[in-house]
Design an enzyme around this catalytic site. Structure first.
Site, PDB file in Angstrom:
ATOM      1  N   SER A   1      -9.764   1.442   2.727  1.00 52.86           N
ATOM      2  CA  SER A   1      -8.889   2.254   1.896  1.00 52.86           C
ATOM      3  C   SER A   1      -7.865   1.456   1.100  1.00 52.86           C
ATOM      4  O   SER A   1      -7.326   1.959   0.129  1.00 52.86           O
ATOM      5  CB  SER A   1      -8.156   3.272   2.765  1.00 52.86           C
ATOM      6  OG  SER A   1      -7.291   2.625   3.676  1.00 52.86           O
TER       7      SER A   1
ATOM      8  N   LYS B   1       0.856  -1.192   0.000  1.00 54.49           N
ATOM      9  CA  LYS B   1       0.000   0.000   0.000  1.00 54.49           C
ATOM     10  C   LYS B   1       0.890   1.240   0.000  1.00 54.49           C
ATOM     11  O   LYS B   1       1.964   1.243   0.624  1.00 54.49           O
ATOM     12  CB  LYS B   1      -0.878  -0.044   1.249  1.00 54.49           C
ATOM     13  CG  LYS B   1      -1.983   0.994   1.318  1.00 54.49           C
ATOM     14  CD  LYS B   1      -2.869   0.732   2.545  1.00 54.49           C
ATOM     15  CE  LYS B   1      -3.978   1.749   2.699  1.00 54.49           C
ATOM     16  NZ  LYS B   1      -4.836   1.461   3.858  1.00 54.49           N
TER      17      LYS B   1
ATOM     18  N   SER C   1      -9.800  -0.868   6.957  1.00 51.48           N
ATOM     19  CA  SER C   1      -9.176  -0.529   5.676  1.00 51.48           C
ATOM     20  C   SER C   1      -8.520  -1.700   4.959  1.00 51.48           C
ATOM     21  O   SER C   1      -8.269  -1.626   3.771  1.00 51.48           O
ATOM     22  CB  SER C   1      -8.115   0.549   5.890  1.00 51.48           C
ATOM     23  OG  SER C   1      -8.718   1.801   5.870  1.00 51.48           O
TER      24      SER C   1
END
Ligand SMILES: [Zn+2]
Lengths: 476, 487
Positions: B154, B79, B178
């Site tokens: 996310s 990420k 997330s």
């Protein structure tokens, strides 16, 4: 109407730990801009603070030396505000649970002793510095100072005059230096004080509205600022005006303070517990270990000087007002059996010369042993007191030891009876009036004649011998 | 089967037997990226050349026997809020679009030490704020099961990449769900470890006391393999736990007999989409049949999870994001009158609306006048939620509920309704509030062929139990064998 001034202080002292508070960068004054910093202390994203354990120890030391209670549970909080010298846009400080509480320091103003209470001591990080560029219009940031460990010492509003505030700061400085947690150099900003001040009619219980003064960079500035602010507030009230609660900035060049803009004050710092650092638990064992390692503090030393060396309390007070001075005294005493003389030299000539030359005690250019030798030269009658004063100045000028100076300049006392008798006779011959006066019963004339002999020998003659020989010759 | 379709375990076995090379695996995944990236948009940065070079070097170390980790030679991605030295780390924000960290996050260093091959940085919601990856400054990421749907957020890029074969596994962060919510939306396995299990050093903070890095993998075995590599005390993160982590692969045991499972009744019923509810009840039946003791339990303070999360997490975020002020790095407004104007313009132009919303809410909750009413109270309720979980875990090994109330939604449905979006994370927030480990495993599909996730929580550092339960469920169901159809 008579007014009383009420003063509280917030003092920031930079701690002299090896590394910074939350990273392993060197903790050192100066350096080329941005050379003493890393991603951590320059606010790069993703980097986390790691508490330097020495900072906790130093703060505990300071707390114990100031008679505080050490918190068993303490934690760091975030103080949020925007300023370019604060790289993370928050300062890691302590708000709710400071490490030390409820202490006091005893001050002595003109022989009157008074405890000044410490509300609390907390730990925090310092910010960087802004540099206004010489080139172009920009402002630059130097993060070398960012992350320097600080303790903030907050007093109760217990001081009633500029002298008391000054005495408190001097005592605080001495304590911090004695326990070796801060070098307390105001000119380098390692000791900084903000002054909270209000006035009230004498006898009134209730406090007046207080102002906070910042940017005070020397003891002298603090005294001036306090006197100025007290006068300003009294005049304001007397003329029917109002004192506002505000932050004021002291301008030492102009000798005035002025209110800072609204924006610069009354900020909401949105404190909350620092989530990146776990709470700090301090057990009694740790506290006791630190307590037992504390060195002798200024007050204890002062008492010892009075007791052991029979020094006057006033002298002992001054000697222990600075660690360097006090250590200098102790060292000299170790090499001399005349503590009283050592004290007199320090209190007299040494402090006077330092003041004249605007030097700090740290800058004395010769070791304490040299002062001991100087005293021993006098005690042994090798030089006279007046010559010694000259030698002392030379020691300051050259850093040479007193024996060398005396030898090189031929300053030893002339104790050769024949040589001195020759000079005595010469002086008598050149001053027949005084000789006649003496013989006529005006014994005062003897002093003049002694002085003339000393002058002729450039002070090197042994005054006792001169006296003796003069009386002998005059009686013939 | 193509190499990109395989798991860490499968590839690692083949690498050990010299049937394939690290370069071949890396090439296979890079080709897959080339092919699918235009449609899916998982990556913000791809470092193909570095990956191939690394693969070559790692292969040498595998050959000479210095690298024995099961992660050696396996291509993966992280990420874009996890710092990678010299490689842009943007948090999917305009604010950090030009930011290259001069340091690696601890997890990156650990993965490199294990011989992992980094392919690139994955798309996400800006500063990990969002549930659909739609708040990314750079691009949309599409759900591999249906490109009209969001991948979740996310960590949308992290989940979509693993589901589509654009990475063998990935790392993501989980602040309120997330990691688990997108893993669930994309039909893969996601584990949020216990707070303090994995170092946060180098993870760009969203909400410091909630954030935790974890793996997204194709199956539970891979999850245990990655967990072994990334957990452990780190002197650079004072909140990382000083405990001895076990070998998590030891918990890959196909057995739940006698396992005590509590089913949180608060989360069944009206809150859930009917099809999600059905998949969940079926999953409970599977576990029951395998010998687990399941019963309903009540955790009443969980109804406060949403406000607690919104107050505390936004408050921390509002402070953490203060550093993006245009002074030191990142975006700075082109024109400004003075310092304050620079701050205002930089932050107005550099942050997207969701980030601004959370900074404003968090700033408000921390203001001196509101602190007691919001922040302090939320801290108290957080304590209550922790206590309630503690009590429950005295009796149960695992607490079970779905990962999300719904399956992947269409683009644009949540962005205009922030409260709906926050509510959508209601099932994942509790684990972050209480710092508990939580895993999501695929447990079915709805009528649109969109994956449903089963969530399991355990007590702090109970990852072993979670892996065992999840592994058993996985081994006794077929869901892990379904992969999205991508041409
Ligand atoms: Zn540093």
């Amino acid at each position: 109407m008579d007014y009383e001034v009420v003063i509280g202080l917030e003092v920031h002292a930079e701690l002299s730990t090896n590394s910074k508070i939350f990273c392993s960068c060197i903790n050192e004054f100066g350096g080329d801009p941005n050379t003493h910093c890393c991603p951590g202390c320059s606010g790069m994203p993703g980097v986390l603070p790691v508490m330097n354990k020495s900072v906790i120890e130093y703060a505990i030391k300071a707390g114990l030396a100031m008679n505080c209670t050490i918190s068993k549970f303490t934690r760091m909080d975030r103080k949020n505000y925007f300023y370019p010298d604060l790289p993370g846009a928050y300062q890691i400080s302590q708000h709710k649970y400071p490490i030390c509480r409820n202490g006091y320091i005893e001050i002595d103003v003109n022989g009157k002793k008074k405890p000044i209470r410490i509300h609390h001591i907390h730990m925090e990080e310092d910010a960087g510095k802004l540099i206004h560029s010489d080139y172009g219009t920009g402002t630059l940031v130097d993060y070398n100072r960012a992350g320097t460990p600080l303790i903030e010492i907050v007093t109760e509003p217990d001081m009633r005059s500029a002298e008391e505030a000054r005495a408190f700061l001097e005592k605080l400085k001495a304590i911090l230096q004695f326990i070796d947690v801060s070098d307390c150099k105001m000119q380098e900003g390692s000791l900084r004080a903000d002054v909270n001040l209000s006035v009230r009619p004498k006898g009134q219980e209730e406090f007046g509205v207080r102002t906070e003064m910042k940017n005070l960079n020397s003891f002298k500035a603090i005294v001036r600022a306090i006197e100025y602010e007290a006068k300003r507030q009294i005049e304001e009230i007397e003329s029917g005006g109002v004192v506002y609660r505000e932050t004021r900035r002291w301008d030492d060049n102009k000798g005035i303070s002025y209110a800072m803009r609204d924006k610069e004050q009354a900020e909401d710092y949105r404190y909350f517990p620092e989530p990146d650092l776990p709470p700090i638990i301090i057990d009694s064992e740790w506290i006791e270990r630190i307590r037992s390692s504390l060195p002798e503090l200024p007050d204890a030393r002062k008492e010892r000087y009075v007791r052991e060396f029979s020094l006057p309390e006033y002298d002992a007070n001054i000697l222990t007002s600075s660690k360097v001075l006090s250590d200098f005294f102790e060292k000299a005493v170790q090499h001399s059996n005349n503590a009283k003389a050592v004290s007199n030299w320090i209190m007299g000539d040494l402090l006077r010369i330092l003041k004249e030359r605007e030097m700090e005690a740290e800058e004395i250019p010769f070791p304490a042993e040299h002062l001991a030798s100087l005293i021993s030269l006098i005690d042994k009658g090798i030089i006279s007191g007046s010559i010694a004063k000259k030698v002392f100045v030379k020691m300051f000028d050259t850093g040479k030891d007193p024996e060398t100076i005396v030898k090189e300049e031929g300053l030893q006392v002339v104790a050769d009876e024949n040589a001195i008798r020759k000079i005595v006779l010469e002086v008598m011959e050149n001053n027949p009036g005084s000789v006649a006066d003496y013989k006529g019963g005006k014994t005062k004339a003897l002093g003049f004649l002694v002085g003339q002999v000393m002058k002729a020998t450039k002070g090197k003659a042994d005054p006792k011998l001169v006296n003796k020989l003069l009386i002998e010759e005059l009686s013939k | 089967m193509e190499l990109y379709e395989l798991t860490i375990k499968q590839l690692s076995d083949m690498l050990k037997k010299k049937q394939i090379s690290a370069v071949e695996v890396t090439r296979s995944v890079l080709d897959r990226i080339d092919k699918l990236e235009p449609a899916l948009g998982c990556y913000i940065t791809i470092v193909a050349e570095k990956a191939l070079q690394d693969a070559e070097n790692v292969q040498k170390d595998i050959d000479n026997g210095t690298l024995r980790s099961p992660l050696a030679g396996i291509p993966m991605a992280v990420k874009d809020n996890i710092c990678t030295e010299g490689i842009p780390t943007t948090c999917a924000s305009k604010m950090l679009s030009n930011f290259k960290p001069p340091y690696n996050a601890t997890v990156i260093r650990k993965l490199y030490d294990n011989g992992a091959i980094l392919l690139g940085k994955l798309n996400m919601d800006e500063f990990a704020m969002g549930s659909s990856t739609e708040t990314s400054y750079f691009k949309k990421t599409r759900n591999p099961w249906n490109v009209e749907r969001v991948p979740g957020g996310s960590s949308g890029g992290s989940a979509a990449a693993v589901a589509s074969g654009e990475a063998i596994y990935s790392l993501a962060s989980d602040t309120g769900g997330s990691l688990r919510q997108p893993a669930s939306f994309c039909g893969v396995v996601g584990l949020k470890p216990t707070y303090g299990s994995v170092s946060r050093y180098g993870l760009i903070a969203c909400a410091s006391s909630f954030d935790q890095i974890g793996p997204i993998t194709k199956d539970v075995t891979d999850c245990a393999l990655v967990l072994n590599a990334i957990t452990g005390r780190d002197e650079k993160d004072s909140t990382s736990a000083n405990i001895e982590h076990p070998d998590y692969t030891k918990f890959l045991i196909n057995d739940v007999k006698g396992l005590k499972i509590g089913i949180a009744s608060e989360f069944i019923g009206d809150l859930l989409d009917k099809e999600v509810q059905k998949a969940f009840i079926d999953a409970v039946d599977v576990l029951k049949k395998l010998g687990a003791e399941c019963e309903e339990i009540s955790l009443p303070s969980l109804k406060n999870a949403l406000p607690v999360y919104c107050i505390l997490a936004f408050a921390e975020a509002s402070s953490n994001l203060g550093r993006y002020d245009g002074v030191k790095y990142g975006y700075r407004a082109k024109e400004y009158k003075d310092l304050e104007d620079m701050y205002r313009r930089t932050r107005s132009e550099g942050f997207g609306p969701e980030v601004k919303r959370r900074i404003l809410l968090g700033t408000y909750a921390l203001s001196a006048e509101q602190y007691d009413k919001y922040y302090k109270k939320a801290l108290q309720v957080r304590r209550m939620i922790c206590d309630e979980f503690n009590d429950a875990f005295k009796k149960y090994d695992i607490i079970l509920y779905p990962t999300t109330p719904d399956t992947a939604f269409k683009f644009g449905t949540m962005t205009k309704e922030p409260m709906q979006m926050y509510k959508h994370d209601i099932l994942t927030m509790p684990a972050n509030i209480a710092g508990l480990p939580a895993i999501t495993v695929p447990c079915g599909f709805d009528s649109n062929n969109l994956p449903v996730g089963l969530q399991m929580l355990s007590k702090p550092f109970g990852e072993g139990k979670l892996l065992q339960a999840a592994y058993t469920f996985e081994q006794n169901t077929e869901f892990r064998n379904s992969r999205p159809c991508l041409s």
